[in-house]
Design an enzyme around this catalytic site. Structure first.
Site, mmCIF file in Angstrom:
data_model
loop_
_atom_site.group_PDB
_atom_site.id
_atom_site.type_symbol
_atom_site.label_atom_id
_atom_site.label_comp_id
_atom_site.label_asym_id
_atom_site.label_seq_id
_atom_site.Cartn_x
_atom_site.Cartn_y
_atom_site.Cartn_z
ATOM 1 N N LYS A 72 -6.170 -4.948 8.395
ATOM 2 C CA LYS A 72 -5.116 -5.634 9.146
ATOM 3 C C LYS A 72 -5.641 -6.097 10.516
ATOM 4 O O LYS A 72 -6.807 -5.930 10.829
ATOM 5 C CB LYS A 72 -3.890 -4.717 9.298
HETATM 6 C C1 LIG Z 1 -0.802 -3.112 4.260
HETATM 7 C C2 LIG Z 1 0.600 -3.353 3.946
HETATM 8 C C3 LIG Z 1 1.521 -2.320 3.784
HETATM 9 C C4 LIG Z 1 1.130 -0.873 3.773
HETATM 10 O O1 LIG Z 1 0.426 -0.495 4.893
HETATM 11 P P1 LIG Z 1 -0.351 0.921 4.929
HETATM 12 O O2 LIG Z 1 -0.585 1.140 6.384
HETATM 13 O O3 LIG Z 1 -1.613 0.719 4.151
HETATM 14 O O4 LIG Z 1 0.525 1.947 4.319
HETATM 15 C C5 LIG Z 1 2.852 -2.652 3.589
HETATM 16 N N1 LIG Z 1 3.257 -3.929 3.531
HETATM 17 C C6 LIG Z 1 2.386 -4.968 3.635
HETATM 18 C C7 LIG Z 1 2.907 -6.357 3.598
HETATM 19 C C8 LIG Z 1 1.040 -4.710 3.836
HETATM 20 O O5 LIG Z 1 0.183 -5.725 3.918
#
Ligand SMILES: *Cc1c(COP(=O)(O)O)cnc(C)c1O
Length: 405
Positions: free
Chosen positions: A188
């Protein structure tokens, strides 16, 4: 040489120093960096409260719990998302459901949301796909008309903004979402290793989220109830005595805590966030220029052209008509990989996942636009440490593989 992945973290010496100092301080789990990170993050996005947790899936689960969504309730989300945006509803015994996407933005289509609204819908999880905000103004208008809670899954949108009525609004800091969630997974926009944040202006939501993050435990004496019959003080000295060991459990909570050193990294990354966002926007602009006149590549569409440089751009996803081009996506991905260009397919429509089909009876055809999108989408490398030469390599490789014989 390494393959360029579709996304990747940036860790520099200042990040490493922040982690080291935090660990040397002796705090390993919840300590001062958690509060500091929450305050800095809330400040950055313009929210009243930020609650840091171990990942965004936990933040989404807590969002469902604090909004008191449960069995008998329906929660609508976009099929074009990661599993967690829908799974969170199932965690609390609610029914996750899906509404089709807009063919330009690949985000939940408010017109379809309004048309498909069912009377048991208690929540909407609006996903900011690739970083572009869902149409939060329209979505919240529909949801609030029906008394439903609006959760913005901004896992792609850390640091992003959008324009509405000639003003800029920060994701996490505007009033069209009741709760916003962010992810700090390494792929991210900024990272804590693993990590998530629940952001809200609602005091009660924030207080409940904090409690549920750590087993539903209460440690503030002013909130104690007692251990006697019915959970009250009874006059039994041994039971009523509340020494330094004492705590009470008022809710069924979890261990969703994040460590202090992860928050130290988060703080350090937050101070670098603008440089990440600027580089991402530069790369997106270079891709858009290079592909503008290519008949085979559709560049990312915006709901509002003025959002181009406000969007955080977690992903750069193009659409390719593989059928007309006469190549399969996997063979194109293989050719690109041979040129050192990694790509990814984001996302498989969640309603088509075997568990969703077998549990809720969802079938192909439920969200035709998301399904058509899935046939043609391809995400190209996009991360702040890409060099100009890397960007050129991606561009040239894409132009080669979309040049039909
Ligand atoms: C990455 C992601 C999640 C989950 O995030 P984590 O921190 O890995 O639990 C949820 N929703 C979206 C749209 C994502 O891209």
């Amino acid at each position: 040489m390494d393959i360029l992945p579709y996304g990747r973290q940036s860790i520099d010496a200042s990040d490493l120093q922040a982690i080291t100092e935090s660990i040397q301080s002796g705090w390993l789990t919840t300590g001062p960096k958690v509060d500091e990170f929450e305050e800095a993050f809330a400040d950055r996005v313009g929210a009243k409260h930020a609650v840091a947790v171990c990942n965004a899936t936990a933040a989404l689960h807590l969002a469902m719990l604090v909004a008191e969504i449960g069995p008998g309730d329906r929660v609508i989300t976009s099929p074009n998302t990661f599993l967690a945006s829908a799974n969170c509803a199932a965690f609390v015994g609610a029914t996750p459901d899906f509404c089709d996407i807009d063919p330009v933005t690949y985000n939940l289509d408010p017109a379809k949301l309004a048309a498909d609204w069912k009377s048991d819908t208690r929540g909407v999880v609006a996903v900011d796909y690739a970083g572009q905000t869902a149409d939060m103004v329209a979505i919240s208008k529909i949801a609030r008309q029906h008394g439903a809670v609006v959760i913005e899954d901004a896992c792609h949108g850390v640091g992003g903004q959008f324009e509405h009525q000639a003003r800029h609004h920060k994701i996490g800091g505007h009033s069209w979402a009741d709760i916003t969630t962010f992810s700090f997974h390494p792929v991210k926009t900024m990272t804590c290793g693993e990590g998530g944040m629940l952001v809200t202006d609602n005091d009660q939501y924030a207080q409940r989220a904090r409690r549920l993050r750590s087993h539903g435990m209460v440690r503030e004496p002013e909130n104690f109830r007692g251990l006697g019959e019915g959970g009250k003080n009874t006059g039994d000295t041994a039971l009523d005595e509340q020494g330094p060991w004492y705590y009470e459990m008022h809710d069924l909570g979890f261990n969703y805590r994040i460590t202090d050193f992860q928050c130290a990294l988060g703080l350090s990354q937050l101070s670098r966030l603008d440089s990440f966002l600027n580089r991402r926007r530069e790369i997106v602009a270079a891709y858009n220029d290079a592909f503008a006149s290519n008949d085979w590549i559709r560049t990312p569409g915006l709901r509002n052209e003025r959002d181009r440089d406000l969007t955080s751009w977690h992903l750069y996803t193009i659409m390719v008509d593989f059928e007309r081009l006469g190549v399969t996506r996997s063979s194109m991905m293989k050719s690109l990989r041979a040129k050192r260009v990694g790509t990814q397919v984001l996302y498989i429509p969640v309603h088509l996942q075997p568990w969703y089909q077998s549990t809720f009876g969802y079938r192909a055809g439920k969200c035709p636009i998301a399904e058509q999108y899935y046939r043609q989408c391809l995400s190209l490398p996009l991360f702040p440490e890409m060099s100009d030469a890397d960007v050129q390599l991606v561009i040239e490789s894409m132009l080669e593989v979309t040049n039909p014989k």
